[in-house]
Design an enzyme around this catalytic site. Structure first.
Site, PDB file in Angstrom:
ATOM      1  N   ASP A   1      26.854  26.966 -53.858  1.00 54.90           N
ATOM      2  CA  ASP A   1      25.663  26.112 -53.882  1.00 54.90           C
ATOM      3  C   ASP A   1      24.482  26.767 -53.185  1.00 54.90           C
ATOM      4  O   ASP A   1      24.640  27.767 -52.469  1.00 54.90           O
ATOM      5  CB  ASP A   1      25.966  24.738 -53.247  1.00 54.90           C
ATOM      6  CG  ASP A   1      26.803  24.844 -51.977  1.00 54.90           C
ATOM      7  OD1 ASP A   1      26.755  25.897 -51.311  1.00 54.90           O
ATOM      8  OD2 ASP A   1      27.504  23.877 -51.643  1.00 54.90           O
TER       9      ASP A   1
ATOM     10  N   ASN B   1      33.285  14.013 -45.692  1.00 58.63           N
ATOM     11  CA  ASN B   1      33.408  12.956 -46.694  1.00 58.63           C
ATOM     12  C   ASN B   1      34.232  13.406 -47.907  1.00 58.63           C
ATOM     13  O   ASN B   1      34.251  12.730 -48.928  1.00 58.63           O
ATOM     14  CB  ASN B   1      32.013  12.485 -47.149  1.00 58.63           C
ATOM     15  CG  ASN B   1      31.213  13.603 -47.807  1.00 58.63           C
ATOM     16  OD1 ASN B   1      31.700  14.710 -47.981  1.00 58.63           O
ATOM     17  ND2 ASN B   1      29.974  13.310 -48.182  1.00 58.63           N
TER      18      ASN B   1
ATOM     19  N   HIS C   1      33.747  16.131 -49.709  1.00 62.65           N
ATOM     20  CA  HIS C   1      33.043  16.893 -50.759  1.00 62.65           C
ATOM     21  C   HIS C   1      33.508  18.347 -50.813  1.00 62.65           C
ATOM     22  O   HIS C   1      33.986  18.899 -49.822  1.00 62.65           O
ATOM     23  CB  HIS C   1      31.513  16.777 -50.623  1.00 62.65           C
ATOM     24  CG  HIS C   1      30.882  17.584 -49.540  1.00 62.65           C
ATOM     25  ND1 HIS C   1      29.604  17.349 -49.082  1.00 62.65           N
ATOM     26  CD2 HIS C   1      31.325  18.643 -48.812  1.00 62.65           C
ATOM     27  CE1 HIS C   1      29.299  18.221 -48.145  1.00 62.65           C
ATOM     28  NE2 HIS C   1      30.318  19.015 -47.962  1.00 62.65           N
TER      29      HIS C   1
ATOM     30  N   GLU D   1      29.354  15.374 -53.942  1.00 63.83           N
ATOM     31  CA  GLU D   1      29.525  14.270 -53.008  1.00 63.83           C
ATOM     32  C   GLU D   1      30.455  13.210 -53.603  1.00 63.83           C
ATOM     33  O   GLU D   1      30.686  13.200 -54.819  1.00 63.83           O
ATOM     34  CB  GLU D   1      28.149  13.653 -52.695  1.00 63.83           C
ATOM     35  CG  GLU D   1      27.133  14.642 -52.143  1.00 63.83           C
ATOM     36  CD  GLU D   1      27.436  15.099 -50.717  1.00 63.83           C
ATOM     37  OE1 GLU D   1      28.570  14.932 -50.233  1.00 63.83           O
ATOM     38  OE2 GLU D   1      26.519  15.653 -50.076  1.00 63.83           O
TER      39      GLU D   1
HETATM   40  P1  PGA Z   1      31.308  23.004 -42.637  1.00 68.22           P
HETATM   41  O1  PGA Z   1      30.969  22.416 -44.069  1.00 68.22           O
HETATM   42  O2  PGA Z   1      32.159  24.199 -42.882  1.00 68.22           O
HETATM   43  O3  PGA Z   1      29.997  23.333 -42.040  1.00 68.22           O
HETATM   44  O4  PGA Z   1      32.036  21.924 -41.895  1.00 68.22           O
HETATM   45  C1  PGA Z   1      31.987  22.266 -45.008  1.00 68.22           C
HETATM   46  C2  PGA Z   1      31.427  21.627 -46.239  1.00 68.22           C
HETATM   47  O5  PGA Z   1      30.491  20.824 -46.141  1.00 68.22           O
HETATM   48  O6  PGA Z   1      31.940  21.926 -47.330  1.00 68.22           O
END
Ligand code: PGA
Length: 269
Positions: free
Chosen positions: A67, A137, A139, A144
């Site tokens: 992304d 969450n 994702h 999301e």
């Molecule tokens: P993080 O993010 O590694 O900063 O916890 C993971 C994600 O949002 O996929």
């Protein structure tokens, strides 16, 4: 799904880097799907060490990131292009022309980026190994909760929870994008192998929902239960809400013996 519970975040980084290096050693022109965020940082740094020790080369590798933010340009230090260059690409021998993010050029229609990115991935022969983190969450990428399980690379609005989790990376008053272009869930699932990393207690609920919950768009990572080749590397804290932990530990011990005789998900360096 192969659930591998390791002692701590450092062990997760070490194992993840070993598997990626192992893949590149057996297939130097491998196509890697990469993730940003806090979780994979230590793994990228370990890969840089392996490169400096001449135990892996990225000379023929191609990468596609999951992304990129929409609304800031590549030179902004907050862009995922900047993250990847700063933390990884500038320290290894990868050809920058072979590194890709779903970035939207100035004045380009963001809705055109997704189909173009999908075509680029297809033209490169598809992703051999996709690295993923998990949001609190559930994702994956910026898919999301509620994202279509059949989604492809497209524009997504970030959830409040994600904006809050990611806000730590932004200074007070600094512009924080609310939109991103992300590989879709179906795009991610097209990868031949998937390596998910999760560390820390704050990820334990999402990890439990991913592995042991129902397959639901409410926890996008749970779709990985349907994928034929997934390894989940977690530390003790992230694994703390898994109900079936004893079984995963037993399976790891049994698999270890099989791996030694017949090879594994990916060969470690
Ligand atoms: P993080 O993010 O590694 O900063 O916890 C993971 C994600 O949002 O996929």
């Amino acid at each position: 799904m192969e659930v591998i519970v390791l002692d701590d975040a450092q062990a997760v980084a070490q194992k993840g880097a070993g598997l990626i290096a192992g893949l590149l050693n057996s297939k130097p022109a491998a196509v890697l799907g990469l993730a940003t965020g806090r979780t994979p940082l230590a793994m990228y740094h370990r890969l840089v060490e392996l490169y400096k020790e001449r135990r892996v080369s990225f000379a023929d590798a191609t990468t596609f990131n999951l992304d990129e933010y929409l609304g800031i340009d590549a030179h902004n230090p907050q862009s995922y292009r900047s993250y990847m260059d700063r933390e990884f690409f500038h320290h290894i021998n990868i050809k920058l022309a072979n590194t890709h993010l779903p970035a939207c050029a100035e004045r380009e229609n963001p809705r055109h980026v997704g189909p173009r990115y999908e075509a680029m991935i297809r033209d490169a022969g598809g992703v051999d190994l996709q690295v993923l983190g998990i949001g609190q969450n559930g994702h994956i990428g910026f898919n999301e909760p509620g994202s279509s399980l059949g989604s492809r690379t497209r524009v997504k609005t970030l959830a409040e929870r994600t904006l809050k989790d990611n806000s730590q990376a932004f200074e007070k008053g600094e512009f924080q994008p609310k939109l991103a272009i992300t590989m879709g869930i179906a795009t991610i699932c097209d990868a031949r192998k998937i390596l998910i990393l999760a560390t820390g207690k704050h990820k334990s609920q999402a990890v439990a929902a991913t592995v042991e919950g129902p397959v639901t768009a409410w926890c996008p990572a749970s779709i990985l239960q349907m994928h034929e080749s997934v390894a989940l590397l977690v530390d003790q804290e992230a694994a703390s809400q898994l109900k079936n932990r004893d079984y995963y530990a037993l399976a790891c011990r049994e698999n270890e013996a099989l791996h030694q005789r017949f090879g594994q998900f990916l060969e470690d360096v």
